[in-house]
Design an enzyme around this catalytic site. Structure first.
Site, PDB file in Angstrom:
ATOM      1  CB  SER A  11       9.442  -1.215   8.781  1.00 56.76           C
ATOM      2  OG  SER A  11      10.719  -1.637   9.213  1.00 56.76           O
ATOM      3  CG  ASN A  96      14.702   5.288  18.062  1.00 55.32           C
ATOM      4  OD1 ASN A  96      14.329   4.266  17.482  1.00 55.32           O
ATOM      5  ND2 ASN A  96      14.519   5.474  19.358  1.00 55.32           N
ATOM      6  CB  THR A 141     -16.498  31.365 -15.253  1.00 53.61           C
ATOM      7  OG1 THR A 141     -17.632  31.947 -15.886  1.00 53.61           O
ATOM      8  CG2 THR A 141     -15.275  32.228 -15.523  1.00 53.61           C
ATOM      9  CG  HIS A 142     -19.898  29.463 -12.964  1.00 51.16           C
ATOM     10  ND1 HIS A 142     -19.968  29.271 -11.604  1.00 51.16           N
ATOM     11  CD2 HIS A 142     -19.558  30.770 -13.152  1.00 51.16           C
ATOM     12  CE1 HIS A 142     -19.712  30.418 -10.989  1.00 51.16           C
ATOM     13  NE2 HIS A 142     -19.445  31.339 -11.906  1.00 51.16           N
ATOM     14  CB  SER A 263     -14.292  -0.354 -24.869  1.00 56.49           C
ATOM     15  OG  SER A 263     -15.285  -1.295 -24.565  1.00 56.49           O
ATOM     16  CE  LYS A 269     -16.050   4.774 -24.831  1.00 54.65           C
ATOM     17  NZ  LYS A 269     -16.626   4.170 -23.642  1.00 54.65           N
ATOM     18  CG  ASN A 271     -12.525   4.099 -22.894  1.00 58.94           C
ATOM     19  OD1 ASN A 271     -13.399   4.803 -23.392  1.00 58.94           O
ATOM     20  ND2 ASN A 271     -12.686   2.805 -22.663  1.00 58.94           N
ATOM     21  CD  GLU A 276     -11.691   7.542 -17.270  1.00 57.03           C
ATOM     22  OE1 GLU A 276     -12.714   7.928 -17.824  1.00 57.03           O
ATOM     23  OE2 GLU A 276     -11.327   6.353 -17.264  1.00 57.03           O
ATOM     24  CE1 TYR A 303      11.068   5.681  15.512  1.00 58.54           C
ATOM     25  CE2 TYR A 303      10.692   4.064  17.234  1.00 58.54           C
ATOM     26  CZ  TYR A 303      10.740   4.403  15.897  1.00 58.54           C
ATOM     27  OH  TYR A 303      10.443   3.465  14.943  1.00 58.54           O
ATOM     28  CD  GLN A 308       8.155  -0.248  11.620  1.00 58.94           C
ATOM     29  OE1 GLN A 308       9.246  -0.367  12.155  1.00 58.94           O
ATOM     30  NE2 GLN A 308       7.250  -1.214  11.632  1.00 58.94           N
TER      31      GLN A 308
HETATM   32  N1  ARG Z   1      11.942   0.444  11.624  1.00 61.75           N
HETATM   33  C1  ARG Z   1      11.782   1.520  12.532  1.00 61.75           C
HETATM   34  C2  ARG Z   1      11.111   2.723  11.871  1.00 61.75           C
HETATM   35  O1  ARG Z   1      10.880   2.717  10.722  1.00 61.75           O
HETATM   36  C3  ARG Z   1      13.108   1.984  13.077  1.00 61.75           C
HETATM   37  C4  ARG Z   1      13.534   1.178  14.244  1.00 61.75           C
HETATM   38  C5  ARG Z   1      13.248   1.782  15.534  1.00 61.75           C
HETATM   39  N2  ARG Z   1      12.630   0.727  16.311  1.00 61.75           N
HETATM   40  C6  ARG Z   1      12.560   0.760  17.616  1.00 61.75           C
HETATM   41  N3  ARG Z   1      11.972  -0.232  18.177  1.00 61.75           N
HETATM   42  N4  ARG Z   1      13.036   1.716  18.350  1.00 61.75           N
HETATM   43  O2  ARG Z   1      10.811   3.687  12.538  1.00 61.75           O
END
Ligand code: ARG
Length: 478
Positions: A11, A96, A141-142, A263, A269, A271, A276, A303, A308
């Site tokens: 993560s 968690n 409008t429109h 451009s 141009k 732009n 955009e 959890y 994650q």
């Molecule tokens: N990196 C995890 C998350 O973003 C938190 C860790 C919890 N991992 C777990 N195996 N219980 O949620």
């Protein structure tokens, strides 16, 4: 773990974002453990000192990529620095509840920044509006010329949308700034921890009380993202108008060179690339919001690591929203407004037709629908009608001449006068210069109180974190 599996489960992207938050959570938790007598003062002191070092050396020093996540990386750095005693930090805490707390700390800072940027955008729109309460332009409008209005009236409309976006973020913040820490893995802990104390040290307003709820929910993420998505709707709409208005077909505005691109092949141009891209990033924010909803859907409590996968979407969505707010603010602040072209455009398309019909109703006392039919027939020629032409049509349609019922050329001329059209629309919310000036003044008051609210929220966090760091420093000296 297999290398590919490690990469798959990592993560790292969101973890870099929450590194600072995680160190804070660790500090608050350790201070509380010590206050509760769960760890000794000596151990606490050693751990706090090392956490300060880790914080100072920054995220690069903890090698997230060689660990499962930032929480593990910080803990193992701590143990590397202070030895086995570092392992006491995780008593009564799980990754968690830790990650849920970190996300809330990281996103609340982003929310405050985004809200601050939205205040800036509203301010910029209203300042420009203040200069253009008499700049007439066609209202559409429109995408067809509908009725005359002023540039100020149009800009205030956008500012009001952004004010509601601001309000939605304030509402979301209420449910973001709640502390899940102490929920541990899901069923809390048998250690006599003090959840209120860690929540207070971290500047939270209250707890997410039920420990299963605390680790399971990402509703606050979805709520934030819904508010971002709404903000992007509004940003994309103003971006789209500016794109159209900067074409030679409209020519209402010219973008400043700092907010335009050229451009590679067509030398003439200019732009509107940044606009955009605001339009495009709106799609990206919707996509991230949909991803968060889809990932959370039907997850059994409590959890699951599916959660994650939500965090990077939150991160991308808030980054794109914040950048887009800043870009639109810059565009508004620097663009050139072509008031003459806007005014000239009101001559096209008989946009005073409604006022003429209204005038006929008031003078000749016929029903509005009848007047609408008469003026509608006249509008087909595309020319502004004289009282004689009106009489010809009225005679044919209702068997009467309106000049016999009080209509004069002078009254018709007044109804067809653009500035008069705007002046008479002076009821609340209308485009008359006086009413627009009143609206601007009132909205500037809202901006001042919103800025105050933001400062209060930021101050509360800063005071709490300053206190925490003071406790950490004195604890670390023992
Ligand atoms: N990196 C995890 C998350 O973003 C938190 C860790 C919890 N991992 C777990 N195996 N219980 O949620």
């Amino acid at each position: 773990m297999d290398k590919e599996v490690a990469k798959f489960t990592s993560s790292i992207e969101a973890d870099q974002w929450m590194f600072k938050a995680d160190v804070l959570v660790d500090k608050a938790h350790v201070v509380m453990l010590c206050e509760q007598g769960i760890i000794s003062k000596d151990d606490c002191s050693v751990i706090l000192k090392a956490l300060d070092v880790i914080e100072k050396n920054g995220v690069a020093s903890v090698n997230i990529s060689t660990h499962e996540d930032v929480h593990m990386a910080i803990e193992s750095k701590l143990i590397e620095l202070v030895g086995e005693v570092g392992g006491r930090m995780h008593s009564g805490k799980s990754r968690n509840d830790e990650v849920a707390t970190c996300i809330r700390i990281a996103i609340r800072d982003e929310l405050l920044e985004l809200m601050c940027e939205l205040v800036g955008l509203r301010q910029t729109l209203l300042s420009l509006a203040g200069k253009h309460t008499k700049t007439i332009m066609p209202g559409f409008t429109h995408m067809q010329h509908a009725q005359p209005t002023t540039f100020a009236h149009h800009l205030i409309a956008h500012a009001d949308a952004f004010e509601r976006d601001f309000d939605r973020l304030v509402d979301a913040y209420v449910r973001v700034n709640l502390c899940p820490l102490g929920a541990a893995a899901l069923a809390s802990t048998g250690f006599p921890i003090n959840r209120e104390r860690t929540a207070q040290l971290l500047g939270f307003d209250d707890l997410i009380e039920n420990s299963m709820d605390a680790v399971s929910t990402r509703d606050f993420v979805i709520e934030c993202m819904a508010a971002f998505a709404n903000t992007m709707v509004d940003l994309s709409r103003i971006a789209e108008e500016f794109i159209l208005w900067s074409t030679p077909e409209f020519d209402f505005i010219e973008l400043d060179d700092r907010y335009a691109s050229t451009s590679s092949i067509m030398p003439q141009k200019k732009n509107p690339d940044v606009l955009e891209l605001v339009r495009a990033k709106t799609g990206s924010v919707y996509g991230d919001t949909m991803s968060a909803l889809a990932i959370c859907k039907a997850l059994p409590y409590s959890y699951n690591i599916d959660l994650q996968e939500v965090t990077p979407h939150l991160l991308k969505a808030v980054e794109n929203t914040r950048a887009s707010v800043r870009i639109i603010t810059g565009v508004v602040d620097t663009m050139q407004v072509k008031s003459d072209v806007m005014a000239a455009a009101t001559e096209v398309g008989f946009i005073t037709a409604t006022e003429l019909a209204d005038t006929i109703v008031r003078v000749a006392k016929i029903p509005f629908r009848t007047a609408h039919r008469i003026v509608g027939a006249l509008a087909r020629s595309g020319e502004k009608p004289t009282v004689e032409q009106i009489d010809v049509v009225a005679k044919k349609m209702i068997g009467k001449r309106l000049s016999d019922m009080g209509l004069t050329q002078e009254i018709v001329d007044e109804a067809l006068d653009i500035e008069q059209n705007i002046r008479v629309r002076s009821i609340r919310g209308g485009p008359s210069p006086d009413e627009c000036e009143r609206m601007i003044k009132e909205r500037k008051k809202n901006i001042a109180s919103d800025a105050k609210l933001l400062k209060q929220k930021a101050d509360k966090i800063n005071v709490a974190l300053k206190q925490l760091n003071a406790i950490v420093r004195s604890g670390a000296q023992k």
